[in-house]
Write a protein that holds these residues in place. Structure first.
Motif, PDB file in Angstrom:
ATOM      1  N   SER A  66     -58.824  22.086 -17.640  1.00 56.43           N
ATOM      2  CA  SER A  66     -57.700  22.420 -18.450  1.00 56.43           C
ATOM      3  C   SER A  66     -58.434  24.042 -18.178  1.00 56.43           C
ATOM      4  CB  SER A  66     -57.868  22.473 -19.835  1.00 56.43           C
ATOM      5  OG  SER A  66     -57.471  23.149 -20.477  1.00 56.43           O
ATOM      6  N   ARG A  67     -57.350  24.883 -18.008  1.00 57.32           N
ATOM      7  CA  ARG A  67     -57.844  26.527 -18.312  1.00 57.32           C
ATOM      8  C   ARG A  67     -58.134  26.944 -19.861  1.00 57.32           C
ATOM      9  NH1 ARG A  67     -52.916  28.996 -18.676  1.00 57.32           N
ATOM     10  NH2 ARG A  67     -51.489  27.345 -18.284  1.00 57.32           N
ATOM     11  N   ARG A  75     -56.057  32.002 -24.075  1.00 55.96           N
ATOM     12  CA  ARG A  75     -55.987  33.487 -24.067  1.00 55.96           C
ATOM     13  C   ARG A  75     -54.547  33.642 -23.914  1.00 55.96           C
ATOM     14  NH1 ARG A  75     -60.101  36.294 -20.888  1.00 55.96           N
ATOM     15  NH2 ARG A  75     -59.400  38.574 -22.279  1.00 55.96           N
ATOM     16  N   ARG A  76     -54.255  34.909 -24.739  1.00 58.23           N
ATOM     17  CA  ARG A  76     -52.809  34.703 -24.894  1.00 58.23           C
ATOM     18  C   ARG A  76     -53.038  36.514 -24.850  1.00 58.23           C
ATOM     19  NH1 ARG A  76     -49.097  32.632 -29.259  1.00 58.23           N
ATOM     20  NH2 ARG A  76     -49.161  31.153 -27.843  1.00 58.23           N
ATOM     21  N   VAL A  77     -51.716  37.456 -23.872  1.00 60.65           N
ATOM     22  CA  VAL A  77     -51.991  38.742 -24.363  1.00 60.65           C
ATOM     23  C   VAL A  77     -50.358  39.590 -24.516  1.00 60.65           C
ATOM     24  CG1 VAL A  77     -51.707  39.723 -21.875  1.00 60.65           C
ATOM     25  CG2 VAL A  77     -53.728  41.227 -23.632  1.00 60.65           C
ATOM     26  N   ARG A  78     -50.143  40.619 -25.114  1.00 57.63           N
ATOM     27  CA  ARG A  78     -48.981  41.044 -25.674  1.00 57.63           C
ATOM     28  C   ARG A  78     -49.190  42.699 -24.619  1.00 57.63           C
ATOM     29  NH1 ARG A  78     -46.591  45.721 -27.889  1.00 57.63           N
ATOM     30  NH2 ARG A  78     -48.748  46.388 -28.871  1.00 57.63           N
ATOM     31  N   LYS A 206     -56.326  36.105 -13.137  1.00 63.75           N
ATOM     32  CA  LYS A 206     -57.359  36.276 -12.984  1.00 63.75           C
ATOM     33  C   LYS A 206     -58.139  36.940 -13.992  1.00 63.75           C
ATOM     34  CE  LYS A 206     -56.964  41.335 -11.179  1.00 63.75           C
ATOM     35  NZ  LYS A 206     -55.907  40.843 -11.515  1.00 63.75           N
ATOM     36  N   ASP A 207     -58.056  37.366 -15.320  1.00 61.39           N
ATOM     37  CA  ASP A 207     -58.464  37.800 -16.397  1.00 61.39           C
ATOM     38  C   ASP A 207     -58.726  36.112 -17.116  1.00 61.39           C
ATOM     39  OD1 ASP A 207     -59.188  40.127 -15.365  1.00 61.39           O
ATOM     40  OD2 ASP A 207     -57.581  40.709 -16.281  1.00 61.39           O
ATOM     41  N   GLY A 208     -57.962  35.202 -16.783  1.00 67.10           N
ATOM     42  CA  GLY A 208     -58.004  34.176 -17.465  1.00 67.10           C
ATOM     43  C   GLY A 208     -57.267  33.738 -18.679  1.00 67.10           C
ATOM     44  N   ILE A 209     -56.242  34.666 -18.396  1.00 66.25           N
ATOM     45  CA  ILE A 209     -55.104  35.409 -19.516  1.00 66.25           C
ATOM     46  C   ILE A 209     -53.994  34.699 -18.928  1.00 66.25           C
ATOM     47  CG2 ILE A 209     -53.927  36.115 -20.454  1.00 66.25           C
ATOM     48  CD1 ILE A 209     -55.388  38.211 -21.329  1.00 66.25           C
TER      49      ILE A 209
END
Length: 494
Positions: A66-67, A75-78, A206-209
């Protein structure tokens, strides 16, 4: 034809039910109206707890990890766009208190639903399940002795007689409606359009998001296999408009974009007011429709429904337990679904479009994945004063919770001792003798502290890996005490 259990619906919950039943030696037939899985991947990623269940039946090896990030979920970003400015990171749940404690031998599975379902189907067939795709159930009825269903594949309708029926026929569930079972919950939330596409965008991961709220466009996420889905407002789009929206979300127009399919999604939240009626049981979306965007509860909870139900049906069908054991399915799984519903709306999904959040204490992911509490007649010592979920180290072997993980040999977890039958965990000859008298498998381990036991204590673990009962010390009559606990928690035959 006759079968012990008829499963209606070949999604994740239904196929898992067929798999877990077949693994326990139960004759099972599954009918699914579609010829295969949906072309839209839908769910993506499965928890470590679900991987534990797959590990037990020999399926976890070879599945991609899993990621999920420990303590955070995905992870989630706007963002302005993938190639544009990135703003604040958003959390659908509070970050867990990171701990050095290892909760599981598993880390989760990073597979999309359209690829997981065939894996489950193939394994279920290998174990003896009769899976009939392109076969629709037309009607059913039940009596005191079983269920009769009329189904139709390519030819004429025919009859299937089963001892029990599992309704895994989706959130609209004609079976649930026919039974007159009502639902409670937030209800309708919103409708979205989606476009599934393939594009070379791995550089943005690459940043895991893995999830992006794109200002002015919609919600963008990846399935981790080169496929991405963009969720848009509900209106009609032609292909040029879809490409335009994808380019806006990506923030560049120099990439090769392959549109795979589109979808229209009605997002709602509801939990059935009962999970069983007579010889019919609800599982998966038929039992609970849980929005997928805040914690990944829906598909995972449905698979765990099927796992809970499978060992109980197997025990009743083979005569080990009385039918009253089946009453504990509703008692154990419906509170979990209600807790997930509560937690979904105690969390902010970053869109702020579905009304006010519920005023409820937030429970971290580790507690929700590994530490929900079952209260039923199949558990001794789980009183109403206990919280609905905690992290495993807080439970410390509390009856009604999943047996804790600890390594007992290189590559071997305590969890590998369970799921095939009842197990008594202890490290004392009198408990070993008591288990032998009752025909319960005895497993000697030295790490009794993680079960909350003294050197003379014992824990009785159910076939689903949950603790049914424990004695923290050695009673005067170990064999009699164990027999009473076993007969009560298993609804065992005299």
């Amino acid at each position: 034809m006759k079968t012990s259990v008829l499963v209606v619906g070949g999604g994740l919950a239904g196929t898992s039910a067929a798999l877990f039943l077949a693994w326990r030696g139960v004759p099972v037939t599954l009918v699914e109206k579609h010829p295969g899985s949906s072309p839209h991947p839908r769910a993506v990623g499965f928890t470590a707890r679900v991987e534990e269940l797959l590990r037990a039946v020999g399926l976890a090896d070879g599945l991609p990890p899993s990621r999920m990030v420990k303590g955070f979920g995905i992870r989630r970003v706007r963002v302005e766009s993938l190639a544009g400015e990135w703003f604040e990171e958003t959390f659908w749940s509070p970050p867990a208190e990171l701990s050095e404690i290892e909760y599981s031998p598993c880390t989760g599975v990073g597979v999309a639903q359209d690829r997981m379902e065939p894996i489950l189907r193939d394994k279920a067939r290998e174990l003896g399940a009769d899976i009939r795709m392109s076969t629709r159930m037309l009607e059913f009825s039940q009596d005191d002795d079983g269920v009769t269903a009329i189904v139709q594949g390519d030819g004429e309708p025919y009859e299937i007689r089963a001892d029990h029926l599992i309704a895994a026929d989706g959130h609209r569930s004609p079976i649930r409606e026919a039974l007159g079972i009502t639902r409670s919950g937030r209800g309708y939330m919103h409708t979205s359009r989606s476009v599934l596409f393939r594009a070379p965008l791995n550089e943005y991961l690459k940043d895991g998001i893995g999830q992006f709220i794109v200002d002015g466009v919609g919600f963008l996420t990846t399935y981790g296999d080169g496929r991405w889905v963009l969720m848009l407002e509900d209106r009609e789009y032609d292909e040029p408009e879809l490409r335009q929206q994808i380019v806006r979300a990506i923030g560049r127009d120099d990439l090769d974009i392959e549109i795979i399919t589109t979808g229209r999604w009605t997002i709602s939240a509801a939990v059935a007011d009962q999970f069983a009626k007579g010889r019919v049981f609800l599982a998966g979306d038929a039992a609970h429709t849980l929005p997928p965007s805040r914690g990944g509860f829906g598909a995972n909870v449905g698979i765990e429904d099927s796992h809970n139900l499978a060992w109980k049906l197997a025990a009743v069908l083979n005569g080990e337990s009385r039918p009253s054991l089946l009453d504990t399915y509703d008692a154990e799984r419906r509170p979990v679904a209600l807790l997930c519903h509560q937690q979904i709306f105690a969390r902010n999904d970053g869109h702020n479009r579905d009304g006010e959040p519920d005023d409820a204490p937030l429970i971290d992911n580790s507690a929700m994945h590994y530490g929900v509490l079952y209260r039923s007649d199949a558990v001794l010592g789980a009183g109403p004063e206990l919280p609905p979920a905690q992290r495993p180290e807080q439970w410390n072997g509390q009856p009604g919770t999943r047996a804790p993980h600890v390594w007992i040999a290189p590559g071997k977890s305590t969890l590998d001792l369970f799921q095939r039958g009842w197990v008594l965990v202890a490290d004392h000859p009198q408990w070993e003798e008591a288990a032998k008298q009752l025909g319960i498998r005895y497993e000697r381990i030295e790490q009794l502290d993680v079960f909350g036991l003294s050197a003379k204590g014992a824990s009785l673990v159910r076939p689903d890996g949950y603790i049914a009962w424990r004695s923290t010390d050695l009673p005067d009559d170990p064999a009699g005490t164990l027999e009473t606990a076993f007969r009560t928690s298993s609804a065992g035959t005299p």
